[in-house]
Design a protein around this motif. Sequence first.
Motif, PDB file in Angstrom:
ATOM      1  N   ARG A 660       0.886  -1.042  -0.143  1.00  0.00           N
ATOM      2  CA  ARG A 660       0.050  -0.025   0.108  1.00  0.00           C
ATOM      3  C   ARG A 660       0.754   1.157  -0.177  1.00  0.00           C
ATOM      4  NH1 ARG A 660      -5.302   0.286   2.570  1.00  0.00           N
ATOM      5  NH2 ARG A 660      -6.184   2.400   1.744  1.00  0.00           N
ATOM      6  N   MET A 661       2.020   1.172   0.673  1.00  0.00           N
ATOM      7  CA  MET A 661       2.887   2.270   0.906  1.00  0.00           C
ATOM      8  C   MET A 661       3.229   2.797  -0.374  1.00  0.00           C
ATOM      9  SD  MET A 661       3.257   3.120   4.043  1.00  0.00           S
ATOM     10  CE  MET A 661       5.103   3.312   4.398  1.00  0.00           C
ATOM     11  N   PRO A 749       5.994  -2.570   6.980  1.00  0.00           N
ATOM     12  CA  PRO A 749       5.284  -1.644   6.515  1.00  0.00           C
ATOM     13  C   PRO A 749       4.256  -1.088   7.469  1.00  0.00           C
ATOM     14  CG  PRO A 749       4.357  -3.912   5.663  1.00  0.00           C
ATOM     15  CD  PRO A 749       5.695  -4.082   6.467  1.00  0.00           C
ATOM     16  N   LEU A 750       4.252  -1.957   8.388  1.00  0.00           N
ATOM     17  CA  LEU A 750       3.286  -1.490   9.617  1.00  0.00           C
ATOM     18  C   LEU A 750       3.840  -0.772  10.639  1.00  0.00           C
ATOM     19  CD1 LEU A 750       0.589  -4.499   9.764  1.00  0.00           C
ATOM     20  CD2 LEU A 750       0.319  -2.025   8.781  1.00  0.00           C
ATOM     21  N   LEU A 751       3.419   0.458  10.703  1.00  0.00           N
ATOM     22  CA  LEU A 751       4.359   1.148  11.721  1.00  0.00           C
ATOM     23  C   LEU A 751       3.585   1.344  13.090  1.00  0.00           C
ATOM     24  CD1 LEU A 751       6.734   3.362  11.317  1.00  0.00           C
ATOM     25  CD2 LEU A 751       4.959   4.955  11.536  1.00  0.00           C
TER      26      LEU A 751
ATOM     27  N   LYS B 119       5.116  12.012   3.026  1.00  0.00           N
ATOM     28  CA  LYS B 119       5.417  11.351   4.219  1.00  0.00           C
ATOM     29  C   LYS B 119       4.385  10.514   4.784  1.00  0.00           C
ATOM     30  CE  LYS B 119       9.054  14.578   5.131  1.00  0.00           C
ATOM     31  NZ  LYS B 119       9.296  15.704   5.662  1.00  0.00           N
ATOM     32  N   ILE B 120       4.325   9.187   4.118  1.00  0.00           N
ATOM     33  CA  ILE B 120       3.057   8.271   4.891  1.00  0.00           C
ATOM     34  C   ILE B 120       3.811   7.235   5.629  1.00  0.00           C
ATOM     35  CG2 ILE B 120       1.646   9.133   3.034  1.00  0.00           C
ATOM     36  CD1 ILE B 120       2.426   6.413   1.404  1.00  0.00           C
ATOM     37  N   LYS B 121       2.680   6.730   6.523  1.00  0.00           N
ATOM     38  CA  LYS B 121       2.810   5.654   7.049  1.00  0.00           C
ATOM     39  C   LYS B 121       1.593   4.669   7.100  1.00  0.00           C
ATOM     40  CE  LYS B 121       1.689   8.110  11.615  1.00  0.00           C
ATOM     41  NZ  LYS B 121       0.524   7.458  11.939  1.00  0.00           N
ATOM     42  N   ASN B 122       1.829   3.535   7.347  1.00  0.00           N
ATOM     43  CA  ASN B 122       0.790   2.434   7.271  1.00  0.00           C
ATOM     44  C   ASN B 122       0.629   1.991   8.597  1.00  0.00           C
ATOM     45  OD1 ASN B 122      -0.631   0.457   5.842  1.00  0.00           O
ATOM     46  ND2 ASN B 122       0.940  -0.253   4.733  1.00  0.00           N
ATOM     47  N   ASP B 123      -0.886   1.909   8.938  1.00  0.00           N
ATOM     48  CA  ASP B 123      -0.982   1.155  10.134  1.00  0.00           C
ATOM     49  C   ASP B 123      -2.284   0.482  10.228  1.00  0.00           C
ATOM     50  OD1 ASP B 123      -0.646   4.319  12.216  1.00  0.00           O
ATOM     51  OD2 ASP B 123      -2.154   3.642  10.852  1.00  0.00           O
ATOM     52  N   VAL B 124      -2.612  -0.075  11.282  1.00  0.00           N
ATOM     53  CA  VAL B 124      -3.919  -0.824  11.537  1.00  0.00           C
ATOM     54  C   VAL B 124      -5.006  -0.257  12.464  1.00  0.00           C
ATOM     55  CG1 VAL B 124      -4.849  -3.155  11.813  1.00  0.00           C
ATOM     56  CG2 VAL B 124      -2.623  -2.943  11.026  1.00  0.00           C
ATOM     57  N   VAL B 138      -6.583  -1.457   7.602  1.00  0.00           N
ATOM     58  CA  VAL B 138      -5.340  -1.198   7.116  1.00  0.00           C
ATOM     59  C   VAL B 138      -5.600   0.504   6.761  1.00  0.00           C
ATOM     60  CG1 VAL B 138      -3.309  -0.830   5.836  1.00  0.00           C
ATOM     61  CG2 VAL B 138      -4.163  -3.095   6.645  1.00  0.00           C
ATOM     62  N   VAL B 140      -3.606   4.178   5.695  1.00  0.00           N
ATOM     63  CA  VAL B 140      -2.448   4.785   5.286  1.00  0.00           C
ATOM     64  C   VAL B 140      -2.441   6.317   5.449  1.00  0.00           C
ATOM     65  CG1 VAL B 140      -0.995   5.560   3.191  1.00  0.00           C
ATOM     66  CG2 VAL B 140      -1.991   3.235   3.508  1.00  0.00           C
ATOM     67  N   ASN B 143       0.486  13.487   7.798  1.00  0.00           N
ATOM     68  CA  ASN B 143      -0.098  14.278   9.087  1.00  0.00           C
ATOM     69  C   ASN B 143      -1.060  15.111   8.400  1.00  0.00           C
ATOM     70  OD1 ASN B 143       2.135  13.602  10.670  1.00  0.00           O
ATOM     71  ND2 ASN B 143       3.418  15.294   9.928  1.00  0.00           N
ATOM     72  N   GLU B 147      -5.928   7.776   4.574  1.00  0.00           N
ATOM     73  CA  GLU B 147      -6.322   7.037   3.407  1.00  0.00           C
ATOM     74  C   GLU B 147      -7.026   5.561   3.950  1.00  0.00           C
ATOM     75  OE1 GLU B 147      -3.796   6.776   0.220  1.00  0.00           O
ATOM     76  OE2 GLU B 147      -5.171   5.091  -0.735  1.00  0.00           O
ATOM     77  N   VAL B 148      -8.288   5.511   3.658  1.00  0.00           N
ATOM     78  CA  VAL B 148      -8.946   4.084   4.049  1.00  0.00           C
ATOM     79  C   VAL B 148      -9.681   3.580   2.872  1.00  0.00           C
ATOM     80  CG1 VAL B 148      -9.220   4.736   6.434  1.00  0.00           C
ATOM     81  CG2 VAL B 148     -10.820   5.451   4.975  1.00  0.00           C
ATOM     82  N   LYS B 183      -8.513  18.685   7.816  1.00  0.00           N
ATOM     83  CA  LYS B 183      -7.709  17.383   7.334  1.00  0.00           C
ATOM     84  C   LYS B 183      -8.663  16.823   6.211  1.00  0.00           C
ATOM     85  CE  LYS B 183      -8.129  16.374  11.511  1.00  0.00           C
ATOM     86  NZ  LYS B 183      -8.006  15.788  13.154  1.00  0.00           N
TER      87      LYS B 183
END
Lengths: 845, 405
Positions: A660-661, A749-751, B119-124, B138, B140, B143, B147-148, B183
Amino acid sequence: MFSFSQNIKQETDSDDSVSMDFDGTSKSPKSRRTVTPNTSQKPRKRKEDNDGEKAPISKGKKKLKKADDEGEHTTAEQGKASGTKKTSHYFQYLQKKTGPVAPGSKSIPVGAENCLAGLTFVFTGELESLSREEAQDLAKRYGAKVTAGPSSRTSYVVVGADAGPKKLEKIDQLKIKTLTEDEFLEFIRTSPTRDNITTSKSSKSTKKAKAVEDAKMLVDEPVKASSSTSNLQGPVAQLWVDKYKPQKLTEVVGNQAQVTRLQKWLEQWEANLRSDFKQVDKNNLAYRAALLSGAPGIGKTTAAHLVGELQGYDIMEFNASDTRNKKAIENAIKIATSNRSIAGYLQSETSKIKADEKGKHKEKTTPSKSNKLLIIMDEVDGMSAGDRGGIVELTSLIKKTQVPIICICNDRQSQKLKTLVNICLDLKFQRPRVESVRSRILTIACRENVKVPPNVIDQLTSSARSDIRQVLNMLSTYFLSAKNIDYDQGKALSKSSEKNFIMNPWDVTAKLFSKLTWSQSSNLTMSDKLELYFNDYDIIPLMVHENYLKHNPARAQRLAQEAKSNVATKLYAMDFFSKAADSISDSDLLDRMIHGTQQHWTLMPAHAVTSCVRPASFIYGDSIHTGGYGGPYSFPSWLGQNSKAQKHQRQLKELHSHMRMRVSGDKTEVRLSYIPTLAPELTLPLVGEDGIPKVIEKMDEYYLNREDWDSLMELGLGPNTANRLLSNVSTKVKTAFTRKYNSTTHPVPLLGVATVNKAPTSAVVVPDIEEAAEAETIPLEDENDGEDEGEQDIGKDKYIKQKGSNVFKAASGKGAKSTRGRGGSKSTGSGRRSIGSSSSKARSK
Amino acid sequence: MSLWVDKYRPSKLEDLEIHESLSERLRTLVNVLLCKYVYLNDQYRDAFALTFCGIREKSIRANLMILSFILFDFNASVTFLQSSSSDFPHLLVYGPSGSGKKTRIVCVLRELFGDGVLKIKNDVRIFLTPSRVKKQLVVVSSNYHIEVTPSDLGNYDRQATQDLLKDIAQTQQIAPDARHRFKVVIINEADLLSREAQASLRRTMEKYMKNLRIILCCNSTSKVIAPIRSRCLLIRVPAPTNDQIVHVLKDISKKESVNLSETLITRVAEHSHGNLRKAILSLEAAVARNETSKTDDKIGLTDWEAAIEDLAKIILLDQSQQTMLQVRTKFYELISACIPASTILKTLALSLAKRAKIPALKPRILMEAAFYEHRLRLGNKAIFHLEAFSFKIMRLILLFESGMQ
């Protein structure tokens, strides 16, 4: 009386039935009391029986042959009289015929009673006016035996249209006489009653038959006596079931092996207790408890009681009417076991006292009997819900019991009984054979002085599925109002108390696709066909879908024969297949309405029609596969395919969430566009070990891990399947690749997981209120995930240091602003707690 | 080294080569917003109101949206007033896959917020459904935006749209260097959202306008409910033309300094059916497999397309019971390889229509495909409908061949 014994004679082949008959009659309580000579005569008859045992088969054959001769005679005569074609030619003629003639076109003859007695019939193919069932009924009504397939014992085969080729072959081989439907009906009309023929034969040949008659005569006397006594008490003083309860082990119908084993087990129980149940002998009887299992009404409880009584045990029975939870069992048994000796003591005391007072009564009390205790736990599979812990308690009780325990259940496969099965002697009771039930019931009927023809008993027994109790109950209530019963009445009786039993999916599928179900003479109604679906409405539609392509549609064949063109055959067949497929497609829409958000369960009959009945109506016919495991029908592959598809969907989701990133497309786009390119890019360089770094670099670029690599291989098609992609990759390189991948560090990938360990400052971060609430509901799975990735996280941190990846730096550096979403992925338990506390702090602020 | 498609993805509006007018328009939209607020002269307001109210949609809200968008081109004639609240509308970006929707959205975001959005990050995120089932989603985020893809949650997508959006909407942007107080939430696969989920968006979109802008991204607006459509500015991103794709492909091959024949590039472009992403990826795949010199028909075809082509050939070749069983196996293979059933049906129908020998058959094939595609949407088990479609086609083939009706 005469014709009655006559009927029994037909079954001289089955020896056990005769001997059972014997035992039953001679040892019943009343006969024992009233007739003394009986016991002395018994051994003689036994002997005769044994003598007869060697002979019956050959004699039976002889008899059948004679019957055949007779049959031939009649058919030949008939053929001459009516001037029809010879039967062999008639097959082909029949086969060419299209479709059955309307049912009920022929009048069903009324023949002489028992005119088919002693003959064995086989029916094959579709008859013109009678359905298979009706025809079989007809034969049985006149005393014939009906079997499924032709054998050397078959007297006649009644051949209809579209008869099975294998059967015809066998008929030719064995040279069995065949009849058409007309001939069959005519045969019934003209045949004389066979009483004379068979009796003359019996007087000539079988000693055994004689013995039977003798037995009948003997039985008759006590019956009269007993019935006269019972008449004094009123018509039903006792249920037949209780009245004729077996009094000796040999009287138990069927399952002799199991009963003997149970008896031996109980005999050896004391000895085994002394040796602490060490398995010493090969009989394997050293168990503290026995578990009897089997269908209802086949004598499990009876056998258990009988065995116990005969060995002088006091029986204590718990059944479903008692509360049987842990405490209740514990108490009851504790009391019972601890009281044992005292009870015996008391009883003997009282008997002594009684003896002192009234000397005459002494012999009535039997002190030896009350010494030993046997516990019978009946209906253990009924221990549920209210009896919480019942089975567990029972198990622990059995493990240390000082008295024998017999457990009885219906369903041994039940999950609940799993622990029990291991610690008990396992005795599986089978349904007794129809013959053995028949003789027992005949004896009882005889003693009750009612006339029940054997074919009626067979009918009742098979419809009750060998449930002796039910048959007896049916008969006893029936004879309250009537004095005798004929075949049709018996059929009505069995119909009225028919048991509902679930057919298995294979049988249902076979029945749906069978030509007989859809022939015009079939008497299955629409609701009968719907009923098939309701046997198991989840699996049967899938079974139909799985198997509908494996048939040659009979309707298409019929139409094509009319059209006489090759293309037409294909087209007609295709037409039916397409219609069936459309109907199944319709059914899916209904299925969605039933199982979807709306839950329209009232649509189930419609679903039944579209998913099973209608498709089957189009394509019933011969299966293109024959034989194989489980017959021609296979288990729905949809289930397997569906779970495979779902597994792949999960893998794809995982893959997408990692990519995804880098990737803008959605999941589908990843599958449709990326995977066809990525898969070769990640495998083709692996021809030599030089390609490994290149592949790993690319994987890192897309945040793919080793598992993702594997799922990439699984998701491909055609040239992108693992086999073809990896055809040039040696195992050596592959292992080198895995080793290399595992030895190096990779971005994750998962931060969020990493930042917890890294920066305790993140606890100072003031999360949004709603995030605080969320942090408290972090699920367990997530924690596990976090732990799994624990090692990689450290690697990831290193990676950041090494490479200074701007992405991660930015994210962790601006932790204060980027708290969003991190709450969900705290990894360890401690991390979670710290967040929880920090958030509560935040709130208090 | 990433794949070419990601390597050469433009991240600025001015770098976008396709649909330049659209990019230009988006840029003005953003730039005008920097001037904060649009005020319409009385006379113009009347004029536009007359023009649009009658003709376009009945919804006043939608009209105003169109109006304001059109006005950006006429900014000379409008007066700008300063306002505390910036007025970037909610966007509904739609168009076929591989036409550059997401790329464009990122470019717009960059224009709005600066480089920080990259500058993106990915989390759950974890959601607790009413039945106490925990669902992961998940997410993305940067700041400035998040994105979902709520449709990942299947039936529970409403949870995501309700909880997540409200969470975000109820808090202000706290980054001190943010250029805007709002946002942005990007919702992917908006057309796959359930009706309930879409309905839950309606009020949120209005109520939290101060803190939140939503960009919906989808393939078709037909499955987005009207109230949502009327709240958004609709931006259509059409598929690039063949020439445009060829142009991009040539450009890339030049940058990568690989020598590719004209025929290869055109074939790849043709096979991509207007999907630029797919075109670039299959070009790279062809290069990776060293198949650039081949003139095979299958060049540029992805694995699943090739499999469906094979299936079409089987169906057209023989219409027997054996084929039917074979067809079923093939369908199962495709479905379990995660190819969406509607894609299978569409590709198969087009391939059948292309190959069918009898002209009268072609329209029938497409008609039947449309019929069963509808059923695919209504039903549960894709294989049933796919089978019914292919058997219907086989029957039609036999029917037409035999000349019977």
